[in-house]
Design a protein around this motif. Structure first.
Motif, PDB file in Angstrom:
ATOM      1  N   GLU A 164       0.590  -0.630   0.090  1.00  0.00           N
ATOM      2  CA  GLU A 164      -0.262   0.070  -0.421  1.00  0.00           C
ATOM      3  C   GLU A 164       0.465   1.016  -0.022  1.00  0.00           C
ATOM      4  O   GLU A 164       1.296   1.000   0.972  1.00  0.00           O
ATOM      5  CB  GLU A 164      -0.966  -0.112   0.973  1.00  0.00           C
ATOM      6  CG  GLU A 164      -1.875   0.915   1.344  1.00  0.00           C
ATOM      7  CD  GLU A 164      -2.731   1.127   2.942  1.00  0.00           C
ATOM      8  OE1 GLU A 164      -2.089   0.503   3.787  1.00  0.00           O
ATOM      9  OE2 GLU A 164      -3.491   1.636   2.368  1.00  0.00           O
ATOM     10  N   ASP A 168      -5.584   3.211  -1.504  1.00  0.00           N
ATOM     11  CA  ASP A 168      -6.529   4.048  -0.425  1.00  0.00           C
ATOM     12  C   ASP A 168      -5.920   4.628  -1.156  1.00  0.00           C
ATOM     13  O   ASP A 168      -5.153   5.688  -1.311  1.00  0.00           O
ATOM     14  CB  ASP A 168      -5.656   4.034   0.885  1.00  0.00           C
ATOM     15  CG  ASP A 168      -5.613   4.398   1.905  1.00  0.00           C
ATOM     16  OD1 ASP A 168      -7.193   5.675   1.618  1.00  0.00           O
ATOM     17  OD2 ASP A 168      -5.655   4.013   2.894  1.00  0.00           O
ATOM     18  N   HIS A 193      -5.291   7.964   0.502  1.00  0.00           N
ATOM     19  CA  HIS A 193      -3.480   8.478   0.640  1.00  0.00           C
ATOM     20  C   HIS A 193      -3.247   8.847  -1.009  1.00  0.00           C
ATOM     21  O   HIS A 193      -2.203  10.051  -1.498  1.00  0.00           O
ATOM     22  CB  HIS A 193      -2.555   6.793   0.476  1.00  0.00           C
ATOM     23  CG  HIS A 193      -3.130   6.627   2.326  1.00  0.00           C
ATOM     24  ND1 HIS A 193      -1.965   7.393   3.223  1.00  0.00           N
ATOM     25  CD2 HIS A 193      -3.004   5.612   2.897  1.00  0.00           C
ATOM     26  CE1 HIS A 193      -2.338   6.826   4.434  1.00  0.00           C
ATOM     27  NE2 HIS A 193      -2.591   5.742   3.881  1.00  0.00           N
ATOM     28  N   GLN A 205      -9.798   1.289  -0.079  1.00  0.00           N
ATOM     29  CA  GLN A 205      -9.861   1.603   1.349  1.00  0.00           C
ATOM     30  C   GLN A 205     -10.616   3.045   0.395  1.00  0.00           C
ATOM     31  O   GLN A 205     -10.066   3.668  -0.260  1.00  0.00           O
ATOM     32  CB  GLN A 205      -8.622   1.884   1.645  1.00  0.00           C
ATOM     33  CG  GLN A 205      -8.792   0.240   2.279  1.00  0.00           C
ATOM     34  CD  GLN A 205      -7.272   0.183   3.197  1.00  0.00           C
ATOM     35  OE1 GLN A 205      -6.718   0.994   3.284  1.00  0.00           O
ATOM     36  NE2 GLN A 205      -7.388  -0.840   4.337  1.00  0.00           N
ATOM     37  N   ARG A 243      -9.447  12.493   7.002  1.00  0.00           N
ATOM     38  CA  ARG A 243      -9.513  11.250   6.690  1.00  0.00           C
ATOM     39  C   ARG A 243     -10.319  11.036   7.229  1.00  0.00           C
ATOM     40  O   ARG A 243     -10.776  10.429   8.298  1.00  0.00           O
ATOM     41  CB  ARG A 243      -8.138  11.006   7.390  1.00  0.00           C
ATOM     42  CG  ARG A 243      -8.545   9.527   7.642  1.00  0.00           C
ATOM     43  CD  ARG A 243      -6.755   8.714   6.950  1.00  0.00           C
ATOM     44  NE  ARG A 243      -6.879   7.763   6.470  1.00  0.00           N
ATOM     45  CZ  ARG A 243      -5.872   6.678   6.906  1.00  0.00           C
ATOM     46  NH1 ARG A 243      -4.754   7.298   7.296  1.00  0.00           N
ATOM     47  NH2 ARG A 243      -6.247   5.712   5.895  1.00  0.00           N
ATOM     48  N   GLU A 281     -12.183   3.441   6.314  1.00  0.00           N
ATOM     49  CA  GLU A 281     -10.889   3.175   6.618  1.00  0.00           C
ATOM     50  C   GLU A 281     -10.112   4.776   7.189  1.00  0.00           C
ATOM     51  O   GLU A 281      -9.951   5.714   6.433  1.00  0.00           O
ATOM     52  CB  GLU A 281      -9.546   2.987   6.039  1.00  0.00           C
ATOM     53  CG  GLU A 281      -8.375   2.719   7.265  1.00  0.00           C
ATOM     54  CD  GLU A 281      -6.730   2.595   7.214  1.00  0.00           C
ATOM     55  OE1 GLU A 281      -6.766   2.572   5.269  1.00  0.00           O
ATOM     56  OE2 GLU A 281      -6.475   1.711   7.581  1.00  0.00           O
TER      57      GLU A 281
HETATM   58 MG   LIG Z   1      -4.982   2.564   3.822  1.00  0.00          MG
END
Ligand SMILES: [Mg+2]
Ligand SMILES: O=C(O)C(=O)[C@@H](O)CO
Length: 259
Positions: free
Chosen positions: A139, A174, A177, A200, A207, A236
């Protein structure tokens, strides 16, 4: 209808993991995932999963010396023994609880020696994970939250996956990110979908719940639906207040998308 996985590394953190699994079921999630469950006896996790019928989608390898700022071991030259112990621990735990994926955390490193170390450790992980049928994930993390992390972009992760050359390794995409690092999420999801093992979501930049901020997840989920992606999407994020109070997005996202 879209399906979602509760990331219990962030959601219901105040509860012991088995109770967090039960809370995720009661709230209507379709699966769960977590970060580092190792202090919880496998029997307790396994029985909460059985009782709820939820699958554990993924767990992470340990980060190393967190107080000293470590965030993974697999790309650290000279730390292969510890990295492989962490991989063995994660694959064993994942096997015991029937988890689908193990995220092998690279750590803070850069350069060719780090890349080669990471690739060799990932080959070790893939071979170990093949028999129990576990997928290894890597990731990219953003450089603000995790400065100096070895993996920072989608394309860098895909190059590593190619170099590892095993069938059971994929990208953890993700959106939080990757929006911070690169953007162009729709194009990247379309282009790289076959290499993606898990997705995610969270709002950017804060976030939190995925119903605000600079990413339009209604659009992303509709795109994934069109692409035929059917896996649960990992929620997440850090709840703005309590996990339960912030779950309004779950119903709305489900109703508006047919994923
Ligand atoms: Mg993640
Ligand atoms: O931070 C994230 O994003 C994760 O998915 C973790 O598993 C790794 O820190």
């Amino acid at each position: 209808m879209a399906r979602f996985s509760a990331n219990l590394g962030f959601l219901w953190q105040e509860l012991p993991l088995p109770d967090a699994i039960r809370a995720a079921k009661a709230a209507g999630f379709d699966a769960v995932e977590c970060h580092w469950p190792y202090e919880v006896p496998v029997e307790a996790v396994r029985s909460a999963l059985r009782e709820t019928g939820l699958k554990m989608l993924g767990i992470n390898t340990i980060r190393g010396d967190v107080a000293a700022g470590e965030n993974g071991l697999a790309a650290l030259p000279g730390r292969e023994n510890q990295a492989r112990d962490a991989i063995q621990q994660a694959v064993a735990y994942a096997t015991e609880i029937g988890a689908v994926n193990v995220h092998v955390m690279a750590g803070r490193a850069s350069g060719e020696a780090a890349r080669e170390t990471f690739i060799a450790n990932l080959q070790f992980a893939c071979e170990l994970a093949a028999e129990p049928g576990i997928m290894i994930l890597i990731e990219p993390l953003n450089h603000r939250d995790v400065p100096g992390y070895f993996l920072q972009t989608c394309e860098q992760a895909l190059e590593v996956i190619e170099a590892v050359g095993r069938p059971n390794i994929k990208l953890m995409f993700d959106c939080y990110h990757l929006q911070i690092m690169q953007g162009d999420l729709t194009f990247r999801l379309q282009t790289y979908l076959n290499s993606i093992g898990h997705i995610q979501i969270a709002s950017v930049p804060d976030r939190r719940e995925p119903d605000h901020g600079e990413i339009n997840y209604h659009h992303i989920l509709a795109q994934l639906n069109e692409l035929g992606y059917r896996q649960p999407i990992g929620a997440e994020y850090r709840p703005a207040t309590s996990t339960d109070a912030g779950l309004g997005w779950l119903k709305t996202f489900r109703e508006k998308t047919s994923l």
